[in-house]
Design a protein around this motif. Structure first.
Motif, PDB file in Angstrom:
ATOM      1  N   VAL A 139      -1.689 -12.914   4.648  1.00  0.00           N
ATOM      2  CA  VAL A 139      -1.681 -11.548   5.175  1.00  0.00           C
ATOM      3  C   VAL A 139      -0.262 -11.048   5.421  1.00  0.00           C
ATOM      4  CG1 VAL A 139      -2.499 -10.028   7.010  1.00  0.00           C
ATOM      5  CG2 VAL A 139      -3.904 -11.963   6.284  1.00  0.00           C
ATOM      6  N   ASP A 140       0.051  -9.881   4.886  1.00  0.00           N
ATOM      7  CA  ASP A 140       1.304  -9.188   5.190  1.00  0.00           C
ATOM      8  C   ASP A 140       0.982  -7.962   6.031  1.00  0.00           C
ATOM      9  OD1 ASP A 140       2.666  -9.794   1.884  1.00  0.00           O
ATOM     10  OD2 ASP A 140       2.889 -10.936   3.750  1.00  0.00           O
ATOM     11  N   CYS A 141       1.903  -7.629   6.924  1.00  0.00           N
ATOM     12  CA  CYS A 141       1.696  -6.486   7.822  1.00  0.00           C
ATOM     13  C   CYS A 141       2.793  -5.452   7.605  1.00  0.00           C
ATOM     14  CB  CYS A 141       1.741  -6.944   9.280  1.00  0.00           C
ATOM     15  SG  CYS A 141       0.584  -8.269   9.642  1.00  0.00           S
ATOM     16  N   ALA A 142       2.402  -4.203   7.505  1.00  0.00           N
ATOM     17  CA  ALA A 142       3.371  -3.117   7.374  1.00  0.00           C
ATOM     18  C   ALA A 142       3.016  -2.039   8.379  1.00  0.00           C
ATOM     19  CB  ALA A 142       3.355  -2.544   5.954  1.00  0.00           C
ATOM     20  N   ARG A 143       4.043  -1.487   9.013  1.00  0.00           N
ATOM     21  CA  ARG A 143       3.829  -0.467  10.031  1.00  0.00           C
ATOM     22  C   ARG A 143       4.281   0.922   9.576  1.00  0.00           C
ATOM     23  NH1 ARG A 143       4.673  -5.356  11.674  1.00  0.00           N
ATOM     24  NH2 ARG A 143       3.716  -6.239  13.542  1.00  0.00           N
ATOM     25  N   GLU A 144       4.896   0.963   8.424  1.00  0.00           N
ATOM     26  CA  GLU A 144       5.373   2.246   7.894  1.00  0.00           C
ATOM     27  C   GLU A 144       4.942   2.360   6.431  1.00  0.00           C
ATOM     28  OE1 GLU A 144       9.539   1.290  10.134  1.00  0.00           O
ATOM     29  OE2 GLU A 144       9.627   2.684   8.445  1.00  0.00           O
ATOM     30  N   ILE A 145       4.799   3.584   5.984  1.00  0.00           N
ATOM     31  CA  ILE A 145       4.412   3.800   4.584  1.00  0.00           C
ATOM     32  C   ILE A 145       5.451   3.213   3.646  1.00  0.00           C
ATOM     33  CG2 ILE A 145       4.348   5.589   2.829  1.00  0.00           C
ATOM     34  CD1 ILE A 145       1.960   6.337   3.917  1.00  0.00           C
ATOM     35  N   GLU A 146       6.731   3.441   3.921  1.00  0.00           N
ATOM     36  CA  GLU A 146       7.773   2.959   3.021  1.00  0.00           C
ATOM     37  C   GLU A 146       7.794   1.439   2.960  1.00  0.00           C
ATOM     38  OE1 GLU A 146       8.282   5.013   5.562  1.00  0.00           O
ATOM     39  OE2 GLU A 146       9.074   6.919   4.778  1.00  0.00           O
ATOM     40  N   GLU A 147       7.499   0.822   4.113  1.00  0.00           N
ATOM     41  CA  GLU A 147       7.443  -0.643   4.155  1.00  0.00           C
ATOM     42  C   GLU A 147       6.277  -1.138   3.295  1.00  0.00           C
ATOM     43  OE1 GLU A 147       6.764  -2.085   8.089  1.00  0.00           O
ATOM     44  OE2 GLU A 147       7.302  -4.155   7.614  1.00  0.00           O
ATOM     45  N   ALA A 148       5.125  -0.459   3.419  1.00  0.00           N
ATOM     46  CA  ALA A 148       3.953  -0.836   2.628  1.00  0.00           C
ATOM     47  C   ALA A 148       4.229  -0.665   1.138  1.00  0.00           C
ATOM     48  CB  ALA A 148       2.747   0.003   3.040  1.00  0.00           C
ATOM     49  N   GLU A 149       4.862   0.433   0.785  1.00  0.00           N
ATOM     50  CA  GLU A 149       5.162   0.669  -0.626  1.00  0.00           C
ATOM     51  C   GLU A 149       6.168  -0.347  -1.154  1.00  0.00           C
ATOM     52  OE1 GLU A 149       6.370   4.758  -0.477  1.00  0.00           O
ATOM     53  OE2 GLU A 149       4.347   5.509  -0.849  1.00  0.00           O
ATOM     54  N   ALA A 150       7.146  -0.697  -0.337  1.00  0.00           N
ATOM     55  CA  ALA A 150       8.126  -1.696  -0.759  1.00  0.00           C
ATOM     56  C   ALA A 150       7.456  -3.046  -0.986  1.00  0.00           C
ATOM     57  CB  ALA A 150       9.234  -1.820   0.284  1.00  0.00           C
ATOM     58  N   LEU A 151       6.555  -3.426  -0.073  1.00  0.00           N
ATOM     59  CA  LEU A 151       5.843  -4.693  -0.236  1.00  0.00           C
ATOM     60  C   LEU A 151       4.951  -4.661  -1.468  1.00  0.00           C
ATOM     61  CD1 LEU A 151       4.865  -5.432   3.473  1.00  0.00           C
ATOM     62  CD2 LEU A 151       6.309  -6.870   2.025  1.00  0.00           C
ATOM     63  N   ALA A 152       4.253  -3.541  -1.658  1.00  0.00           N
ATOM     64  CA  ALA A 152       3.363  -3.433  -2.818  1.00  0.00           C
ATOM     65  C   ALA A 152       4.153  -3.423  -4.113  1.00  0.00           C
ATOM     66  CB  ALA A 152       2.506  -2.173  -2.708  1.00  0.00           C
ATOM     67  N   GLY A 153       5.416  -3.033  -4.024  1.00  0.00           N
ATOM     68  CA  GLY A 153       6.263  -3.027  -5.202  1.00  0.00           C
ATOM     69  C   GLY A 153       6.695  -4.414  -5.650  1.00  0.00           C
ATOM     70  N   VAL A 154       6.678  -5.367  -4.728  1.00  0.00           N
ATOM     71  CA  VAL A 154       7.128  -6.719  -5.101  1.00  0.00           C
ATOM     72  C   VAL A 154       6.033  -7.761  -5.043  1.00  0.00           C
ATOM     73  CG1 VAL A 154       9.495  -6.216  -4.396  1.00  0.00           C
ATOM     74  CG2 VAL A 154       7.960  -7.303  -2.791  1.00  0.00           C
ATOM     75  N   ASN A 155       4.923  -7.473  -4.382  1.00  0.00           N
ATOM     76  CA  ASN A 155       3.812  -8.423  -4.279  1.00  0.00           C
ATOM     77  C   ASN A 155       2.560  -7.858  -4.936  1.00  0.00           C
ATOM     78  OD1 ASN A 155       5.348 -10.213  -2.627  1.00  0.00           O
ATOM     79  ND2 ASN A 155       4.826  -9.006  -0.819  1.00  0.00           N
ATOM     80  N   GLU A 156       1.708  -8.765  -5.403  1.00  0.00           N
ATOM     81  CA  GLU A 156       0.404  -8.366  -5.908  1.00  0.00           C
ATOM     82  C   GLU A 156      -0.613  -8.594  -4.806  1.00  0.00           C
ATOM     83  OE1 GLU A 156       1.631  -7.197  -9.636  1.00  0.00           O
ATOM     84  OE2 GLU A 156      -0.431  -7.136  -8.883  1.00  0.00           O
ATOM     85  N   TYR A 157      -1.305  -7.548  -4.397  1.00  0.00           N
ATOM     86  CA  TYR A 157      -2.302  -7.688  -3.342  1.00  0.00           C
ATOM     87  C   TYR A 157      -3.704  -7.604  -3.926  1.00  0.00           C
ATOM     88  CZ  TYR A 157       1.472  -7.296  -0.020  1.00  0.00           C
ATOM     89  OH  TYR A 157       2.608  -7.540   0.696  1.00  0.00           O
ATOM     90  N   ASP A 158      -4.604  -8.375  -3.331  1.00  0.00           N
ATOM     91  CA  ASP A 158      -6.014  -8.268  -3.676  1.00  0.00           C
ATOM     92  C   ASP A 158      -6.671  -7.146  -2.882  1.00  0.00           C
ATOM     93  OD1 ASP A 158      -5.359 -11.532  -3.688  1.00  0.00           O
ATOM     94  OD2 ASP A 158      -6.431 -10.761  -5.446  1.00  0.00           O
ATOM     95  N   VAL A 159      -6.229  -7.008  -1.636  1.00  0.00           N
ATOM     96  CA  VAL A 159      -6.821  -6.012  -0.746  1.00  0.00           C
ATOM     97  C   VAL A 159      -5.717  -5.373   0.093  1.00  0.00           C
ATOM     98  CG1 VAL A 159      -8.431  -5.611   1.160  1.00  0.00           C
ATOM     99  CG2 VAL A 159      -8.991  -7.306  -0.601  1.00  0.00           C
TER     100      VAL A 159
END
Lengths: 124, 253
Positions: free
Chosen positions: A29-49
């Motif tokens: 599980v990864d946690c993001a509190r900001e949209i930009e943080e979420a987008e940055a994480l999604a840009g480098v990781n593959e998420y199932d959910v």
């Protein structure tokens, strides 16, 4: 490991409860509190959910739906909107943008888990 | 408080340094050290790829570039490092930040480092094609003080050739995409040869990046490349003491 999940929310109790529950049930599980943080994480990781609120600190209205569009454009992840601010119109637009589910904030985590099981099993 | 606020606090950024080497027989001599930044420990931004994607999405390249430079110059007694220092700066920062030269020179003065030992490596330059006049002026000002310019990701991106002509870099960094595995790939060798010739024609030197296999040195050296960077020569390390600027002959033995 069941898969990789990201929770996007600026409320610490939500972050902690979702993180702890899904970690205990075998998710990374990864946690993001900001949209930009979420987008940055999604840009480098593959998420199932990805479980995401629409209203985060500093953004409101349709901005939260941009994340849904971005995640769907990236491919792969099942996107669950998890919000306290729902109207039929917001729900309709979220689902049009590609969200796989739209849940109210008072939904028990166990029900969210059941939804994730349903959504991810549909790929098998 | 946002993550951006957190990472701009003093001490939040960690500076690591990776050597760029020149070969002298069997020895690899440090030519420069590239400063690489890590975000606040324990956050998602600790990973550099997440950090800089976040910064890009926040539109905060300018302020974070400055913070990275300040953090690096204050992290160690670099004035005795006896090698050049290379800092990454977004093309947009150079284009939009009129005070960047003044800021950088001031920071160098405080750190007691000669500007002639500094390389500014321009990153994310594919989006900067429309900023040419400010870029040129700012780079000219930096060069007047002896600061050298490197262009990152040579061979990638849309505006590479235009940027090469406008910036006239002193160093062309050939991306790891072309270097890794080049010893077994004639196509990669051909690209490296082409980029090396182009750099020579434009008056610059080539730095081959991402070297992890010493077999990948041959395609570069055959093309006259003399500067190299990659795990083969050393991973990024915190320069907590000038003594850690270790002779690279030790690392290769």
């Amino acid at each position: 490991m069941k898969g990789r999940l990201m929770i996007v929310d600026d409320e610490e109790p939500i972050i902690f409860s979702v993180h702890d529950y899904f970690t205990e049930h075998g998710w990374e599980v990864d946690c993001a509190r900001e949209i930009e943080e979420a987008e940055a994480l999604a840009g480098v990781n593959e998420y199932d959910v990805v479980i995401t609120d629409l209203h985060l600190t500093g953004i409101h209205g349709s901005e939260g739906l941009e994340l849904v569009s971005y995640l769907r454009a990236r491919g792969g992840a099942k996107v669950i909107v998890f919000t306290a601010y729902s109207t039929p119109e917001v729900e309709r637009v979220a689902l049009e943008r590609g969200a796989h589910a739209f849940l109210q904030k008072n939904t028990p985590i166990s029900h969210i888990a059941q939804m994730i099981t349903f959504l991810t099993r549909s790929d098998e | 408080m946002t993550l951006l606020d957190i990472l701009l606090r003093p001490g939040a950024l960690t500076s690591m340094f990776q050597p760029i080497v020149r070969l002298r027989g069997a020895a690899a001599v440090p030519y420069a050290y590239e400063c690489l930044t890590r975000g606040p420990a324990g956050t998602n931004l600790e990973r550099p790829e997440v950090l800089f994607e976040y910064v890009r999405r926040k539109g905060a390249e300018n302020v974070v570039d400055r913070a990275c430079i300040s953090a690096a110059l204050r992290s160690a007694p670099l004035s005795s490092a006896r090698a050049r220092l290379s800092f990454n700066v977004h093309a947009s920062t150079i284009g939009y930040d009129r005070e960047l030269p003044h800021f950088l020179l001031k920071e160098l003065e405080l750190a007691r480092i000669d500007p002639r030992g500094i390389i500014l490596e321009i990153v994310e330059h594919s989006a900067a094609a429309g900023q040419t006049p400010p870029l040129r002026a700012r780079i000219a000002e930096l060069r007047r003080h002896g600061i050298a310019i490197a262009l990152d990701d040579i061979g990638l991106g849309q505006s590479n050739y235009r940027m090469m002509l406008e910036v006239e870099p002193d160093y062309f960094k050939v991306d790891r995409h072309f270097v890794a595995g080049s010893h077994a790939d004639p196509r990669r060798c051909a690209v490296i040869a082409s980029l090396a010739q182009l750099a020579r024609d434009l008056g610059g030197a080539v730095i081959g990046e991402g070297i992890e296999d010493d077999r990948d040195l041959a395609p570069l050296t055959r093309c006259g490349v003399e500067l190299f960077q990659g795990f083969l020569f050393g991973r990024p390390f915190p320069m907590t003491d000038a003594a850690t600027v270790r002779p690279l002959a030790e690392e290769r033995s």
